[in-house]
Design a protein around this motif. Structure first.
Motif, mmCIF file in Angstrom:
data_model
loop_
_atom_site.group_PDB
_atom_site.id
_atom_site.type_symbol
_atom_site.label_atom_id
_atom_site.label_comp_id
_atom_site.label_asym_id
_atom_site.label_seq_id
_atom_site.Cartn_x
_atom_site.Cartn_y
_atom_site.Cartn_z
ATOM 1 N N GLU A 269 -4.512 -10.544 -13.423
ATOM 2 C CA GLU A 269 -5.242 -10.286 -14.606
ATOM 3 C C GLU A 269 -5.509 -11.240 -15.548
ATOM 4 O OE1 GLU A 269 -2.978 -7.252 -16.860
ATOM 5 O OE2 GLU A 269 -2.655 -6.039 -15.205
ATOM 6 N N HIS A 270 -4.806 -12.651 -15.296
ATOM 7 C CA HIS A 270 -5.017 -13.858 -16.057
ATOM 8 C C HIS A 270 -5.910 -14.855 -15.504
ATOM 9 C CE1 HIS A 270 -1.481 -12.573 -18.726
ATOM 10 N NE2 HIS A 270 -0.888 -11.998 -17.487
ATOM 11 N N TYR B 31 -7.069 -6.713 -4.244
ATOM 12 C CA TYR B 31 -6.166 -7.598 -3.829
ATOM 13 C C TYR B 31 -5.447 -6.978 -2.568
ATOM 14 C CZ TYR B 31 -2.271 -5.152 -6.346
ATOM 15 O OH TYR B 31 -1.355 -4.439 -6.911
ATOM 16 N N LEU B 32 -5.106 -7.837 -1.557
ATOM 17 C CA LEU B 32 -4.551 -7.333 -0.324
ATOM 18 C C LEU B 32 -3.016 -7.759 -0.199
ATOM 19 C CD1 LEU B 32 -6.044 -6.955 3.125
ATOM 20 C CD2 LEU B 32 -4.056 -8.451 3.102
ATOM 21 N N PHE C 47 2.823 -11.152 1.222
ATOM 22 C CA PHE C 47 1.784 -12.165 1.318
ATOM 23 C C PHE C 47 0.665 -11.494 0.494
ATOM 24 C CE2 PHE C 47 -2.346 -12.682 3.504
ATOM 25 C CZ PHE C 47 -2.437 -14.174 3.893
ATOM 26 N N VAL C 48 -0.091 -12.233 -0.103
ATOM 27 C CA VAL C 48 -1.064 -11.712 -1.257
ATOM 28 C C VAL C 48 -2.531 -12.404 -0.878
ATOM 29 C CG1 VAL C 48 -1.696 -11.154 -3.569
ATOM 30 C CG2 VAL C 48 0.754 -10.979 -2.849
ATOM 31 N N ALA C 49 -3.374 -11.616 -0.910
ATOM 32 C CA ALA C 49 -4.884 -12.266 -0.786
ATOM 33 C C ALA C 49 -5.758 -11.473 -1.888
ATOM 34 C CB ALA C 49 -5.634 -12.194 0.667
ATOM 35 N N VAL C 50 -6.321 -12.607 -2.736
ATOM 36 C CA VAL C 50 -7.117 -11.837 -3.885
ATOM 37 C C VAL C 50 -8.580 -12.554 -3.727
ATOM 38 C CG1 VAL C 50 -7.272 -11.851 -6.565
ATOM 39 C CG2 VAL C 50 -4.948 -12.127 -5.273
ATOM 40 N N ARG C 51 -9.392 -11.376 -4.104
ATOM 41 C CA ARG C 51 -10.853 -11.958 -4.603
ATOM 42 C C ARG C 51 -11.238 -11.705 -5.937
ATOM 43 N NH1 ARG C 51 -16.082 -9.351 -1.127
ATOM 44 N NH2 ARG C 51 -17.402 -11.286 -1.565
ATOM 45 N N ILE D 109 0.282 -3.381 5.511
ATOM 46 C CA ILE D 109 -1.065 -3.998 4.776
ATOM 47 C C ILE D 109 -1.651 -2.862 4.011
ATOM 48 C CG2 ILE D 109 -3.239 -5.038 5.249
ATOM 49 C CD1 ILE D 109 -2.196 -5.953 7.937
ATOM 50 N N GLU D 110 -1.873 -3.328 2.753
ATOM 51 C CA GLU D 110 -2.672 -2.390 1.731
ATOM 52 C C GLU D 110 -3.533 -3.095 0.821
ATOM 53 O OE1 GLU D 110 -0.742 1.133 -1.043
ATOM 54 O OE2 GLU D 110 0.455 -0.544 -0.684
ATOM 55 N N GLU D 111 -4.506 -2.518 0.514
ATOM 56 C CA GLU D 111 -5.459 -3.049 -0.580
ATOM 57 C C GLU D 111 -5.778 -2.244 -1.718
ATOM 58 O OE1 GLU D 111 -10.317 -3.776 -0.508
ATOM 59 O OE2 GLU D 111 -9.273 -3.999 1.311
ATOM 60 N N ARG D 112 -5.637 -2.927 -2.864
ATOM 61 C CA ARG D 112 -5.733 -2.259 -4.049
ATOM 62 C C ARG D 112 -6.562 -2.819 -5.140
ATOM 63 N NH1 ARG D 112 0.443 -0.200 -6.028
ATOM 64 N NH2 ARG D 112 0.593 1.159 -3.917
ATOM 65 N N PRO D 113 -7.424 -2.053 -6.015
ATOM 66 C CA PRO D 113 -7.951 -2.854 -7.073
ATOM 67 C C PRO D 113 -7.202 -3.495 -8.221
ATOM 68 C CG PRO D 113 -8.172 -0.339 -7.315
ATOM 69 C CD PRO D 113 -7.324 -0.570 -6.228
ATOM 70 N N TYR D 114 -7.479 -4.496 -8.933
ATOM 71 C CA TYR D 114 -7.031 -5.082 -10.034
ATOM 72 C C TYR D 114 -8.152 -4.743 -11.201
ATOM 73 C CZ TYR D 114 -9.123 -9.430 -9.276
ATOM 74 O OH TYR D 114 -10.329 -10.401 -9.095
ATOM 75 N N TRP D 115 -9.305 -4.565 -10.748
ATOM 76 C CA TRP D 115 -10.114 -4.615 -11.951
ATOM 77 C C TRP D 115 -11.642 -3.732 -11.566
ATOM 78 C CZ3 TRP D 115 -15.504 -6.206 -12.583
ATOM 79 C CH2 TRP D 115 -15.829 -6.426 -13.740
ATOM 80 N N ASP D 116 -12.162 -3.119 -12.341
ATOM 81 C CA ASP D 116 -13.630 -2.590 -11.944
ATOM 82 C C ASP D 116 -14.379 -2.677 -13.372
ATOM 83 O OD1 ASP D 116 -15.289 -1.517 -10.412
ATOM 84 O OD2 ASP D 116 -14.297 0.380 -10.322
#
Length: 698
Positions: free
Chosen positions: A141-142, A234-235, A159-163, A243-250
């Motif tokens: 978020e920051h 982020y994954l 393990f975290v991957a962010v776009r 393994i899971e993919e979740r939104p942090y912004w839209d």
């Protein structure tokens, strides 16, 4: 801007992988497991070295189950201390970052005051570790900017991957067999798919994705089993397994029934100040910063605001002195092509008093770059504009620049494309009736003509965008016609066996299914139809074409970091919540609609009157090429019976006459577009070593 490649074992512990251990208690050759993983990682990084030619680095866990690789384009903190991966050994945190974080000086100062984290560099990228230690997964978020990053938490085995929020920076992932353990699997993550090739990946065509446009409108790519991490997501992989993919912004928009009490003047000033802030933040760098300048309003706004900040507020262009002239870069097509805008850019540069460097692109130059540009984009494109952008990125590189500001994203945020007009007119703008000069009778009268104009445009380029009876896909999206326009061009060249094997392929349904259920609820119940159209477009064409073929991939091919002020989320969150009539506006005196009205008003002090009054002209490359010319010769070489057979999923009978139809005096636009796509598939198939697709045998 950089490149990342990462490996995570999904198998249980394997003693044969341990760098300093033993196999069944017997001594083994020193660092056997480590050497294998490092060799793989080095080869993977070599595939994407164009993203970071200045240095490379890696971190590999003691048991070789986690490996992070990074190639660096030095922009902030040019010292070795800015090299990656970044590590906090005492906390067990390791990270690699591709991209830029803005406003990081402020964020870092707050972290130094509130935490005991000790920074080891002046790089913006290092803040991800400190933010993660302070906020856990809320660290995303920051982050403000364009980025993709990967973080490994040893203690939590996380393990975290962010776009980034708009998908400006690419990030791909796939699960492949683990060569170190029979039956094992491992997660691979990288900035470009070609980085997977040295890691055991054997690409296969995803024919269904090609046919139903999944590569363009959801997480799929051209290749089976390889996915894009969604923008704003982020994954995570927990404990080497889940393994899971979740939104942090839209993106979000206001309820169409809520009255906006603000005046036009308030809103114009609000956009202007946020634009200036976004541009100012993107001038921060330890290397000089330039600007891409075309004949359109978007890049000209950026150039104008940069010039204002440099001249009036003594802001530096990165490391360049404040008294040095702003430098702008451009390409020019041949004047008789009908696609050259360099004369307008010339006049803008003279008015601003900036240094202007341009390169001429003729047919021969476009053809010469075709195959390399396709390889870097890793997908097809039915327009040669991506080669123009590929060539444009050579210009700052040759001038010694690593960073440029660019105008991508303005059309998606401010409603710049003509195809948005029918959806603007589909519903009244109840939020701003007091300030909207378009009457209800005028809205209804213009709706039909707007749909007709939309149809005529697609007929002119050999495509068809039906706005007649509503399909299920359009009903899922509150009837917007943008969904039909987005699928107006589909390559109908597939082999007959694909029709039997992939009977339910529907690109419009792919688009309609891409937003999640919450977003579709807002589309049907709460958002104005213009905002719904902007949302749908921003989830498909924006990240998967415009920020790819016309963005990161063609820029980073030449080690150029492009920064996109229009896609700063602080700006877009403000613009998204403006009434629809501030974006598309009826001008009663001229009896026409003007796109991006509020952007024009906010940027008026920084651009010429010529640009302020100019209508939208989408960026494109020439579409007519002579027989026996360089482009004709290139496409003829790439499309033959043998090369089409190498693809497996394309019918030779359907493409045999394309080249002849595409070139010459009567060159057909649709034939050229189809020929380009098939030729690009041939290039990709050969460069990636893809076997011919074939029917699945039961």
């Amino acid at each position: 801007m950089c490149g990342i490649t990462c490996i995570l074992s999904l198998s249980g512990p394997n003693s044969s992988q341990h760098a300093n251990g033993s196999l069944n208690g017997a001594p083994k050759e020193p660092d056997t497991g480590l050497a294998k993983v490092k060799k793989e990682l080095d080869a993977s990084m070599a595939q994407i070295k164009h993203r970071g030619p200045d240095s490379c680095g890696d971190w590999i866990s003691d048991d070789c189950r986690v490996a992070l690789g990074h190639v660096r384009l030095s922009i902030n903190d040019l010292n070795p201390s800015g090299s990656q991966p970044f590590n906090a050994p005492s906390q067990g945190i390791h990270a690699v970052v591709n991209g830029e974080f803005y406003d990081y000086d402020r964020i870092r100062a707050e972290l130094e005051k509130d935490t005991d984290y000790h920074f080891t560099s002046r790089s913006d990228s290092e803040i991800v570790i400190a933010l993660y230690l302070q906020h856990g997964l809320n660290f995303v978020e920051h982050l403000r900017g364009e980025f993709a990053c990967v973080l490994w938490d040893e203690r939590r085995e996380l393990f975290v991957a962010v776009r980034d929020r708009y998908g400006i920076k690419p990030l791909f992932w796939t699960v492949q067999p683990d060569p170190a353990k029979a039956g094992g699997r491992r997660l691979l993550v990288a900035a470009e798919m070609k980085a997977f090739l040295p890691l055991g990946w054997e690409p296969q065509w995803d024919v269904r994705s090609l046919k139903d446009a999944g590569w363009n409108h959801d997480t799929r790519t051209l290749f089976q089993g390889v996915q894009k991490l969604r923008a704003g997501h982020y994954l995570t992989c927990q404990s080497f397994g889940h393994i899971e993919e979740r939104p942090y912004w839209d993106s979000s928009y206001p309820d169409k029934r809520t009255i906006d009490p603000r005046t036009p003047e308030e809103l114009i000033e609000g956009v202007r100040q946020r634009m200036l802030e976004s541009v100012r933040l993107r001038l921060r760098a330890d290397v000089p910063v330039g600007v891409y300048l075309s004949g359109g309003i978007d890049s000209s706004v950026i150039a104008g605001m940069v010039t204002h900040l440099v001249k009036e507020q003594n802001v530096s262009m990165g490391s360049a002195p404040a008294d040095e002239r702003v430098t702008c870069f451009s390409i020019a097509f041949e004047e008789d092509s009908g696609f050259d805008e360099s004369s307008i850019a010339n006049r803008t540069a003279e008015w601003l008093g900036v240094k202007y460097i341009k390169k001429l692109m003729n047919e021969e130059e476009l053809a010469k770059r075709f195959e390399d540009a396709v390889w870097h984009c890793e997908q097809h494109n039915a327009d040669l504009n991506f080669i123009g952008k590929y060539a444009l990125s050579e210009v700052p590189q040759e001038a010694g620049y690593k960073v440029v500001l660019t105008g991508e994203g303005a059309d998606e945020i401010f409603a710049g494309y003509p195809l948005f007009l029918p959806d603007y007119l589909r519903e009244p703008d109840m939020a701003w009736e007091k300030h909207n000069p378009l009457t209800e009778d005028g809205r209804l009268a213009n709706l039909h003509s707007a749909e007709e104009a939309d149809q005529e445009h697609y007929r002119s380029i050999g495509a068809q965008a039906s706005t007649g009876e509503l399909s299920i896909a359009r009903r899922m999206l509150n009837g917007i016609s943008t969904v039909a326009s987005m699928t107006a061009f589909q390559p109908d060249v597939f082999a007959d066996w694909t029709e039997k094997e992939h009977t339910a392929c529907d690109p419009q349904m792919t688009i309609a299914s891409n937003p999640d259920g919450v977003a579709r609820h807002h589309i049907n119940k709460n958002w104005h139809t213009l905002h719904s159209a902007l949302y749908v477009w921003s989830k498909g064409h924006l990240p998967n074409i415009f920020l790819t073929c016309l963005g990161d991939r063609t820029e980073m091919a030449h080690s150029i970091e492009a920064r996109t002020p229009f896609l700063d989320h602080k700006l877009t969150e403000y613009v998204n919540h403006l009434p629809p009539s501030t974006k598309l506006r009826w001008l009663p005196g001229e009896e026409r609609f003007v796109e991006k009205w509020i952007l024009r008003e906010a940027s008026k002090p920084f651009i010429t009157n010529e640009l302020y009054e100019r209508k939208k002209h989408p960026y494109s490359a020439p579409t007519k090429y002579p027989r026996d010319g360089p482009m004709h010769q290139l496409i003829s070489r790439l499309i033959t019976r043998d090369t089409v057979a190498e693809l497996g999923f394309v019918s030779w009978e359907k493409v045999a006459g394309l080249v002849d139809a595409a070139f010459g005096e009567k060159g057909e636009a649709k034939a050229l577009r189809l020929a380009l796509v098939v030729a690009e598939w041939v290039v990709l198939g050969r460069r990636f070593g893809v076997q011919a697709a074939a029917p699945v045998r039961c």
